[in-house]
Design an enzyme around this catalytic site. Structure first.
Site, PDB file in Angstrom:
ATOM      1  N   GLU A 206      27.551  65.316  25.847  1.00  0.00           N
ATOM      2  CA  GLU A 206      28.034  64.280  26.814  1.00  0.00           C
ATOM      3  C   GLU A 206      27.481  63.170  26.779  1.00  0.00           C
ATOM      4  O   GLU A 206      28.122  62.102  27.423  1.00  0.00           O
ATOM      5  CB  GLU A 206      26.833  65.056  28.224  1.00  0.00           C
TER       6      GLU A 206
ATOM      7  N   HIS B  29      25.995  86.314   8.901  1.00  0.00           N
ATOM      8  CA  HIS B  29      26.650  87.081   8.957  1.00  0.00           C
ATOM      9  C   HIS B  29      28.015  86.968   9.699  1.00  0.00           C
ATOM     10  O   HIS B  29      28.716  87.820   9.821  1.00  0.00           O
ATOM     11  CB  HIS B  29      26.000  88.329   9.474  1.00  0.00           C
TER      12      HIS B  29
ATOM     13  N   LYS C  32      36.070  68.989  37.889  1.00  0.00           N
ATOM     14  CA  LYS C  32      35.549  69.268  39.360  1.00  0.00           C
ATOM     15  C   LYS C  32      36.585  69.079  40.423  1.00  0.00           C
ATOM     16  O   LYS C  32      36.939  69.606  41.457  1.00  0.00           O
ATOM     17  CB  LYS C  32      34.337  68.369  39.515  1.00  0.00           C
TER      18      LYS C  32
HETATM   19  O1  PA5 Z   1      23.713  65.328  32.278  1.00  0.00           O
HETATM   20  C1  PA5 Z   1      24.015  65.313  33.251  1.00  0.00           C
HETATM   21  O2  PA5 Z   1      24.050  64.231  34.122  1.00  0.00           O
HETATM   22  C2  PA5 Z   1      24.443  66.622  33.844  1.00  0.00           C
HETATM   23  O3  PA5 Z   1      24.914  67.555  32.959  1.00  0.00           O
HETATM   24  C3  PA5 Z   1      23.959  66.975  35.147  1.00  0.00           C
HETATM   25  O4  PA5 Z   1      22.502  67.336  34.779  1.00  0.00           O
HETATM   26  C4  PA5 Z   1      24.547  68.279  35.632  1.00  0.00           C
HETATM   27  O5  PA5 Z   1      25.858  68.320  35.964  1.00  0.00           O
HETATM   28  C5  PA5 Z   1      23.932  68.894  36.935  1.00  0.00           C
HETATM   29  O6  PA5 Z   1      23.729  67.979  37.860  1.00  0.00           O
HETATM   30  P1  PA5 Z   1      22.594  67.853  38.965  1.00  0.00           P
HETATM   31  O7  PA5 Z   1      21.328  67.818  38.646  1.00  0.00           O
HETATM   32  O8  PA5 Z   1      23.461  66.623  39.900  1.00  0.00           O
HETATM   33  O9  PA5 Z   1      22.908  69.130  39.744  1.00  0.00           O
END
Ligand code: PA5
Length: 442
Positions: free
Chosen positions: A284, A305, A419
């Site tokens: 990310e 394996h 989303k």
């Molecule tokens: O790193 C990030 O920002 C995302 O992966 C969030 O952690 C994830 O989408 C969950 O978001 P939230 O804590 O707002 O539910």
């Protein structure tokens, strides 16, 4: 306390020391951007001094809430996804007895909201029927669909079991200080809450209440975890430990030399979810602007394996970073057998870990010979202190590496695209235009 250590000597056939060192000036500048907040995404740098900034009073509040949940519940469900899930899961798995659930030891921490599996949720609800359970619901935005669905279901179940007032005593919410549906719900229902700071992004939040509360509930020492991170933070920021910079420089030198995929390798099944946490952190943070090393992970020797063939012999676009745990908690010696029908007497008397270490060494030699550069991180033992170091090491290196790649490591604009489509397909109010557009394509 022993430290985690990075060894990059087994990449030097692919990139030279000079090629790595050519990035050192930019790496130093990148580290500076993390502390003087002059880089992209500088409103999400709260994690940089989070270990030293966290007050003992907060840790003690978390420990107190954890003790209360443990005393009053047979099982706890931690609800969250992405950064609100993976850090806690990684640390708990790394520190837990692999069979604790079957041995009935401690208070199990189960997870929900990390998927939209209908059977998963049904089976979880079945398991919780008649059990004294508690919920830790974690969402920074407070609006993420997956955890919101799981929370609605489990909150209803808990309320049906205990009534609204009692249920609210077994629910802890971790969310933004002011914004989001979860904050409003928590205020309305009177849940105990912890705050996720605005400037700490989800994937950098394991050392905040997001990770610390589930880890404490699972019975682990969050002060020792934080101490490991504090030690690594101080040494990284005062320049006495340059390993985070070295890791960032080395992986970027390899990327520039055509190694587009990094595989985080473990030789300890307890580190499987650490690989998942690392994949999120790097995926990310770096996968942007059509750039970025693709982070993958394997569990060895299991995956030798399966994926071992590809790694040894497939396209030469990969490098590996191996996590090697020096000391095991327990000793298991391979017994001798008079008949020796399985032909194993040649390793009789050796510890299982000695065999594992030879699998690791043999694999390293084979992979390096086969054109797969290897980095190695040695971890003294799977302890809270070592994991705290490792977490801070990877976070700091990720920030430096993202800046070396010239992306903003602290946003995740690409996560929003699916989303938007999902909401349009589910006909969420406010998405009417997208709904019409997407339906026209089907
Ligand atoms: O790193 C990030 O920002 C995302 O992966 C969030 O952690 C994830 O989408 C969950 O978001 P939230 O804590 O707002 O539910």
């Amino acid at each position: 306390m022993e430290q985690i250590k990075l060894d990059v000597s087994n990449v030097l056939g692919t990139v030279s020391r000079n090629e790595i060192d050519a990035l050192s000036q930019d790496a130093r500048k990148s580290l500076l951007k993390l502390t003087d907040h002059s880089g992209a995404g500088n409103d999400f740098l709260g994690w940089v001094d989070l270990p030293t900034r966290t007050e003992t009073a907060l840790l003690e509040d978390i420990e107190g809430v954890a003790a209360n949940l443990r005393a009053n519940c047979e099982v706890i469900v931690a609800i969250g996804i992405g950064g609100s899930y993976l850090g806690a899961k990684a640390v708990i798995e790394a520190l837990s007895d692999s069979f604790a659930a079957y041995k009935g030891e401690g208070v199990p921490v189960l997870f929900a909201g990390q998927n939209i599996g209908e059977d998963y949720l049904f089976e979880l609800q079945e398991y919780l029927k008649g059990k004294k359970f508690g919920i830790i619901v974690i969402s920074k935005s407070g609006t993420t669909t997956e955890p919101a669905i799981a929370f609605r279901l489990l909150k209803d179940q808990l309320t049906a079991q205990l009534g609204r007032e009692e249920a609210s005593k077994r629910i802890v919410a971790i969310t933004d200080a002011k914004r989001g549906a979860l904050r409003s719900l928590a205020t309305e229902e009177g849940y105990k809450t912890f705050v996720i700071d605005d400037n700490v992004g989800g994937r950098f939040s394991v050392l905040s209440p997001v990770g610390l509360l589930p880890i404490a509930v699972a019975g682990f020492d969050i002060k020792a975890l934080m101490q490991g991170a504090i030690d690594f933070q101080k040494a990284t920021l005062d320049g006495s430990n340059t390993e985070a910079m070295e890791y960032a420089m080395t992986r970027n030198a390899l990327y520039r030399a055509g190694k587009k995929i990094e595989i985080l390798v473990n030789y300890n099944p307890k580190l499987h979810y650490f690989g998942e946490w690392w994949k999120q952190l790097y995926g990310e943070s770096e996968g942007k602007d059509h750039k970025g090393i693709f982070p993958a992970a394997v569990d060895n020797s299991t995956d030798l394996h399966s994926m071992g063939q590809w790694i040894q012999d497939g396209e030469r676009t990969i490098f590996e970073t191996v996590l090697s745990v020096m000391e095991q908690k327990h000793t298991v010696v391979i017994p001798s057998d008079e008949a020796n029908l399985d032909g194993l007497n040649y390793i009789a008397g050796k510890r299982v870990d000695e065999v594992n270490k030879m699998a690791e060494l043999g694999t390293r030699i084979a992979h390096v010979d086969g054109g797969v550069p290897n980095l190695r991180i040695t971890i003294p033992a799977l302890t809270e202190h070592a994991l705290g170091q490792l977490i801070y090491f990877f976070e700091a290196a990720c920030g430096i590496s993202g800046y070396l790649l010239d992306v903003n490591p602290f946003n995740q604009p690409g996560v929003e695209d699916y989303k938007r489509n999902m909401f349009a397909l589910l006909e969420k109010p406010g998405y009417e235009e997208q709904t019409a557009a997407i339906k026209a394509r089907l």
